[in-house]
Design a protein around this motif. Structure first.
Motif, mmCIF file in Angstrom:
data_model
loop_
_atom_site.group_PDB
_atom_site.id
_atom_site.type_symbol
_atom_site.label_atom_id
_atom_site.label_comp_id
_atom_site.label_asym_id
_atom_site.label_seq_id
_atom_site.Cartn_x
_atom_site.Cartn_y
_atom_site.Cartn_z
ATOM 1 N N PHE A 163 5.314 1.583 5.277
ATOM 2 C CA PHE A 163 4.523 2.051 6.417
ATOM 3 C C PHE A 163 3.125 2.474 5.964
ATOM 4 C CE2 PHE A 163 3.524 5.657 9.423
ATOM 5 C CZ PHE A 163 3.231 4.854 10.513
ATOM 6 N N ASP A 164 3.068 3.253 4.870
ATOM 7 C CA ASP A 164 1.771 3.682 4.350
ATOM 8 C C ASP A 164 0.922 2.477 3.937
ATOM 9 O OD1 ASP A 164 1.946 6.428 4.651
ATOM 10 O OD2 ASP A 164 2.980 6.725 2.748
ATOM 11 N N MET A 165 1.552 1.548 3.236
ATOM 12 C CA MET A 165 0.802 0.397 2.717
ATOM 13 C C MET A 165 0.328 -0.514 3.851
ATOM 14 S SD MET A 165 0.520 0.602 -0.528
ATOM 15 C CE MET A 165 1.001 2.004 -1.493
ATOM 16 N N LEU A 166 1.163 -0.657 4.904
ATOM 17 C CA LEU A 166 0.751 -1.502 6.036
ATOM 18 C C LEU A 166 -0.438 -0.875 6.767
ATOM 19 C CD1 LEU A 166 4.196 -2.666 7.523
ATOM 20 C CD2 LEU A 166 2.537 -4.063 6.264
ATOM 21 N N LYS A 167 -0.438 0.467 6.841
ATOM 22 C CA LYS A 167 -1.579 1.153 7.473
ATOM 23 C C LYS A 167 -2.851 0.890 6.671
ATOM 24 C CE LYS A 167 0.031 5.416 7.631
ATOM 25 N NZ LYS A 167 0.200 6.848 7.800
ATOM 26 N N VAL A 168 -2.703 1.021 5.348
ATOM 27 C CA VAL A 168 -3.854 0.820 4.462
ATOM 28 C C VAL A 168 -4.389 -0.601 4.613
ATOM 29 C CG1 VAL A 168 -4.479 0.634 2.010
ATOM 30 C CG2 VAL A 168 -3.168 2.610 2.824
ATOM 31 N N ALA A 169 -3.453 -1.575 4.627
ATOM 32 C CA ALA A 169 -3.859 -2.981 4.742
ATOM 33 C C ALA A 169 -4.574 -3.222 6.065
ATOM 34 C CB ALA A 169 -2.633 -3.884 4.624
ATOM 35 N N ALA A 170 -4.038 -2.636 7.131
ATOM 36 C CA ALA A 170 -4.646 -2.845 8.458
ATOM 37 C C ALA A 170 -6.053 -2.252 8.502
ATOM 38 C CB ALA A 170 -3.762 -2.221 9.531
ATOM 39 N N LEU A 171 -6.233 -1.121 7.846
ATOM 40 C CA LEU A 171 -7.555 -0.475 7.860
ATOM 41 C C LEU A 171 -8.559 -1.212 6.961
ATOM 42 C CD1 LEU A 171 -6.440 3.276 7.789
ATOM 43 C CD2 LEU A 171 -7.695 2.150 9.644
ATOM 44 N N LEU A 172 -8.047 -1.861 5.913
ATOM 45 C CA LEU A 172 -8.947 -2.561 4.985
ATOM 46 C C LEU A 172 -9.237 -3.989 5.436
ATOM 47 C CD1 LEU A 172 -7.509 -1.483 1.481
ATOM 48 C CD2 LEU A 172 -9.707 -0.780 2.466
ATOM 49 N N ASP A 218 4.842 -10.800 1.617
ATOM 50 C CA ASP A 218 5.362 -11.813 2.537
ATOM 51 C C ASP A 218 4.630 -11.825 3.881
ATOM 52 O OD1 ASP A 218 7.072 -12.526 0.599
ATOM 53 O OD2 ASP A 218 8.919 -11.827 1.570
ATOM 54 N N CYS A 219 4.183 -10.666 4.329
ATOM 55 C CA CYS A 219 3.535 -10.641 5.660
ATOM 56 C C CYS A 219 2.025 -10.844 5.569
ATOM 57 C CB CYS A 219 3.877 -9.357 6.404
ATOM 58 S SG CYS A 219 3.013 -7.909 5.758
ATOM 59 N N GLY A 220 1.522 -11.010 4.362
ATOM 60 C CA GLY A 220 0.086 -11.295 4.211
ATOM 61 C C GLY A 220 -0.776 -10.051 4.061
ATOM 62 N N ALA A 221 -0.179 -8.871 4.258
ATOM 63 C CA ALA A 221 -0.976 -7.637 4.204
ATOM 64 C C ALA A 221 -1.529 -7.391 2.800
ATOM 65 C CB ALA A 221 -0.127 -6.449 4.652
ATOM 66 N N LEU A 222 -0.791 -7.832 1.796
ATOM 67 C CA LEU A 222 -1.253 -7.640 0.421
ATOM 68 C C LEU A 222 -2.580 -8.375 0.206
ATOM 69 C CD1 LEU A 222 -0.603 -6.431 -2.348
ATOM 70 C CD2 LEU A 222 0.599 -8.536 -2.913
ATOM 71 N N SER A 223 -2.696 -9.561 0.817
ATOM 72 C CA SER A 223 -3.944 -10.329 0.689
ATOM 73 C C SER A 223 -5.101 -9.556 1.303
ATOM 74 C CB SER A 223 -3.811 -11.685 1.386
ATOM 75 O OG SER A 223 -2.706 -12.359 0.875
ATOM 76 N N ASP A 224 -4.841 -8.879 2.419
ATOM 77 C CA ASP A 224 -5.916 -8.094 3.048
ATOM 78 C C ASP A 224 -6.377 -6.976 2.121
ATOM 79 O OD1 ASP A 224 -5.704 -9.634 5.324
ATOM 80 O OD2 ASP A 224 -4.216 -8.301 6.242
ATOM 81 N N ILE A 225 -5.413 -6.374 1.426
ATOM 82 C CA ILE A 225 -5.752 -5.278 0.502
ATOM 83 C C ILE A 225 -6.578 -5.822 -0.660
ATOM 84 C CG2 ILE A 225 -4.785 -3.601 -1.124
ATOM 85 C CD1 ILE A 225 -2.434 -3.193 0.771
ATOM 86 N N ILE A 226 -6.086 -6.907 -1.247
ATOM 87 C CA ILE A 226 -6.775 -7.467 -2.422
ATOM 88 C C ILE A 226 -8.160 -7.989 -2.036
ATOM 89 C CG2 ILE A 226 -6.659 -9.296 -4.181
ATOM 90 C CD1 ILE A 226 -3.595 -8.841 -4.166
ATOM 91 N N ALA A 227 -8.237 -8.619 -0.866
ATOM 92 C CA ALA A 227 -9.530 -9.178 -0.426
ATOM 93 C C ALA A 227 -10.594 -8.080 -0.279
ATOM 94 C CB ALA A 227 -9.351 -9.914 0.892
ATOM 95 N N SER A 228 -10.142 -6.859 -0.029
ATOM 96 C CA SER A 228 -11.115 -5.767 0.169
ATOM 97 C C SER A 228 -11.739 -5.314 -1.150
ATOM 98 C CB SER A 228 -10.422 -4.574 0.826
ATOM 99 O OG SER A 228 -9.632 -3.896 -0.138
ATOM 100 N N GLY A 229 -11.146 -5.748 -2.271
ATOM 101 C CA GLY A 229 -11.679 -5.357 -3.581
ATOM 102 C C GLY A 229 -10.793 -4.368 -4.318
#
Ligand code: MIC
Ligand code: SF4
Length: 641
Positions: free
Chosen positions: A303-312, A338-349
């Motif tokens: 839940f925490d990580m998905l929030k972070v990914a959504a904000l980034l 699997d849901c792609g959120a990790l890519s959003d985090i990494i893409a942010s730097g």
């Protein structure tokens, strides 16, 4: 009179003693956990007990702290723990599988059960209604061997939540608010039960953030009811059968009741160097930030990580900020990926670290000199990050992202609209990184793999009726175990090598302490209030014991550390009159007479032979603790028994 949730669990597990606050009780322990930084020592202690198979319902050995392998030491310790676990009936969670508390919550915790762990944040399990407590390694070893866990029966506190969290305000802010109200010693001797209408809106991982950080209050543990939210979580983990409902009786009595209104709660931040140094985020706006770390057992759930990914998502972090992300478990990382959120985090730097404690315990990612680091962690003690002059602030994931994006402390409510975060109905289950023990029939053939880093356990000495010793160190209030026995990437690999570790004892306060203590041979340490707060590491007692410390005289002690001192054969004594603290200085020669009679009467006479002052010291040892001290520690006592 009805019972609180904790009292119901205590009652069902009471082996001896009466459920009266302040009295000693012994509890049957259903589950144990260890992590690697305390585990090596705990299993060495377990081995000396000669019990072939653990007697608990489930014991799990996690590898999550010492995961940087910059030499053979950590890898050797992992191998030792894996072999000892396999032989003695303990499940082994491999490095990479995640932080012990997060994984235990996901895969093993059961409402209504008792859990002790050789890590102070074991109360995380209170998020699903377990009575989960941090303990020293020796106590965990004893519980694995079928022994009871002895504690002072706690008082009961209740925190009632009303209302609903506003966007950008989250469970971490509730933790910081209770720390602001109670301080780092406000929970000592108490179990904190969370209730009220407001808890219905908190998921299990959010509840676990709160019980996790209850440790910073000095509380024995914290606990939530086991309700529909708990059932939903266990069912999403494929463990609906583990669900049991649990709530307090309507007429349960509490020693203190605190109300928190979620509707008016604002984003909060704990300033250096204490988790209770709490102010609003908006009051620090504009402070330049060098580093942001998201993770730790407090805030690393999906839940925490998905929030972070959504904000980034779709944004780039400020070029002056370094951002790390450590998901709490393999399950969290897999689902994030699997849901792609990790890519959003990494893409942010952001920099992705492994699923482990990492920067929280100074295992890498130390800040730059005098750096400002915002962390979603639970502790910001001086020097803990690995950079002596860094300023570490504790924040929610939302506030962490706001700082990473803007390069300064920023109220996350200024980020716009909080994106909606949907939790999956089922978690992805893959327990292949948890290796079950071999069956009992072949356990004997398992060879224990001991590396050269494991040094013999230090010998402790029985207490004597007269103690004549010099004060080797005098320290102030709220001394943490990170002051007494620092951690970090450079020192942690030596947790099973007490002689080497001893060179760093009290390094944060006074680097010359080890040499001085050794030269004195026998000595006494003087402390202020809440001495030994923080971690469960028994090394903060074993190492002073190795250096000849025979007593610690303080204004008051933190619970786990006081138990660890006794287990190591060191006398924890308090001043009858707190002002007497001023009548002793470093280097003074002290004489304690009639120690044994004093242990019985609760008062021991001290003469400061340097200035002639007569001081009365207090103690309240149970019969068992007196025997442990007279034997020279728990292991010596267990052997005698
Ligand atoms: C911590 O957070 O301080 C630790 C590192 O997890 C400790 C355990 C240890 O020192 O190994 C704890 O909390 O007990
Ligand atoms: Fe690990 Fe930090 Fe949690 Fe301790 S507080 S268990 S070091 S993540």
């Amino acid at each position: 009179m009805g019972y609180t949730i904790a009292q119901k669990i205590i009652k069902a597990h009471l082996v001896s003693g009466e459920m009266i606050p302040g009295k000693e009780i012994a509890l049957r322990i259903d589950q144990t956990l260890t992590q690697d930084a305390t585990g090596t020592m705990a299993y060495l202690e377990f081995e000396t007990m000669g019990v072939p198979r653990v007697k608990t319902e489930k014991s799990v050995a996690y590898i999550d702290h010492n995961t940087l392998q910059s030499g053979f030491e950590n890898a050797d310790d992992h191998r030792y723990i894996q072999s000892v676990a396999s032989k003695h009936g303990i499940y082994f969670s491999r490095p990479g599988n995640g932080i012990c508390h997060q994984v235990h919550l996901e895969r093993f915790g059961i409402p209504g059960k008792t859990l002790i762990g050789s890590d102070s944040h074991t109360p995380t399990g209170g998020g699903i209604g377990m009575l989960a407590m941090g303990a020293g390694g020796m106590d965990v070893a004893a519980a694995m061997g079928g022994g009871a866990y002895y504690i002072t029966c706690p008082k009961m506190y209740k925190v009632n939540l009303k209302g609903k969290l506003k966007p950008f305000v989250s469970a971490k802010d509730i933790s910081l608010e209770i720390l602001r109200i109670l301080s780092v010693k406000g929970g000592v001797g108490a179990i904190i039960e969370w209730g009220g209408e407001g808890i219905k809106g908190l998921s299990v991982p959010e509840r676990a953030t709160i019980t996790n950080m209850g440790t910073e209050l000095g509380a024995t543990t914290s606990i939530f009811p086991s309700d529909d939210v708990t059932r939903e979580f266990l069912s999403a983990q494929g463990r609906e059968n583990d669900f049991v409902p649990l709530e307090s009786d309507p007429d349960a009595v509490y020693d203190r009741v605190i109300d928190i209104d979620l509707d008016t709660l604002k984003p909060l931040i704990a300033c250096p160097h204490s988790p209770d140094n709490v102010v609003t985020v908006e009051s620090l706006k504009g402070t330049k930030v060098d580093q942001v770390c998201i993770g730790s057992c407090t805030n690393s759930s999906l839940f925490d990580m998905l929030k972070v990914a959504a904000l980034l998502k779709g944004k780039t972090i400020k070029d002056t900020v370094s951002l790390s992300i450590s998901p709490g478990s393999k399950q969290v990382l897999t689902m994030l990926s699997d849901c792609g959120a990790l890519s959003d985090i990494i893409a942010s730097g952001a920099r992705l670290l492994e699923c482990a404690c990492g920067p929280c315990i100074g295992m890498g990612f130390s800040p730059n000199s005098a750096g400002v680091s915002l962390r979603t962690f639970n502790r910001n003690f001086e020097g803990r990050s690995g950079t002596a002059d860094a300023g570490v602030y504790l924040v929610s994931p939302e506030t962490a992202v706001a700082a990473a994006l803007t390069g300064e402390i920023t109220d996350p409510r200024l980020l716009g609209t909080m994106p909606e975060v949907k939790m999956p109905e089922k978690f992805k289950i893959n327990d292949t990184a948890v290796i079950p023990p071999v069956s009992e029939s072949i356990a004997e053939s398992v060879v224990i793999m001991r590396g050269p880093n494991i040094k013999p356990f230090p010998e402790s000495k029985p207490q004597e009726n007269e103690l004549k010793a010099t004060v080797s160190l005098k320290v102030g209030d709220n001394i943490t175990t990170d002051h007494i026995m620092p951690a970090g990437a450079k020192i942690l690999p030596y947790r099973s090598n007490i002689p080497y570790l001893s060179n760093f004892c009290f390094g944060v306060c006074d680097k010359s302490f080890p040499e001085r203590a050794k030269a004195l041979g026998v000595s006494i340490v003087i402390g202020g209030s809440n001495y030994g707060q923080g971690s469960s590491r028994e090394h903060a007692a074993l190492v002073p014991m190795y250096l000849g410390v025979r007593a610690v005289i303080a204004k008051s002690f933190a619970r786990i550390h006081a138990a660890n001192l006794i287990n190591s054969g060191i006398l924890p004594l308090t001043f009858k009159n707190a002002d007497d603290y001023d009548k002793i200085s470093e280097g003074d020669n002290l004489l304690l007479t009639d120690v044994f009679a004093g242990m019985d009467s609760g008062e021991i006479a001290l003469t400061n032979e340097t200035n002639g002052e007569k001081i009365t010291l207090c103690c309240s040892f149970t019969d068992r603790q007196k025997k442990i001290l007279k034997a020279g520690g728990l292991l010596a006592f267990a052997k005698e028994e």
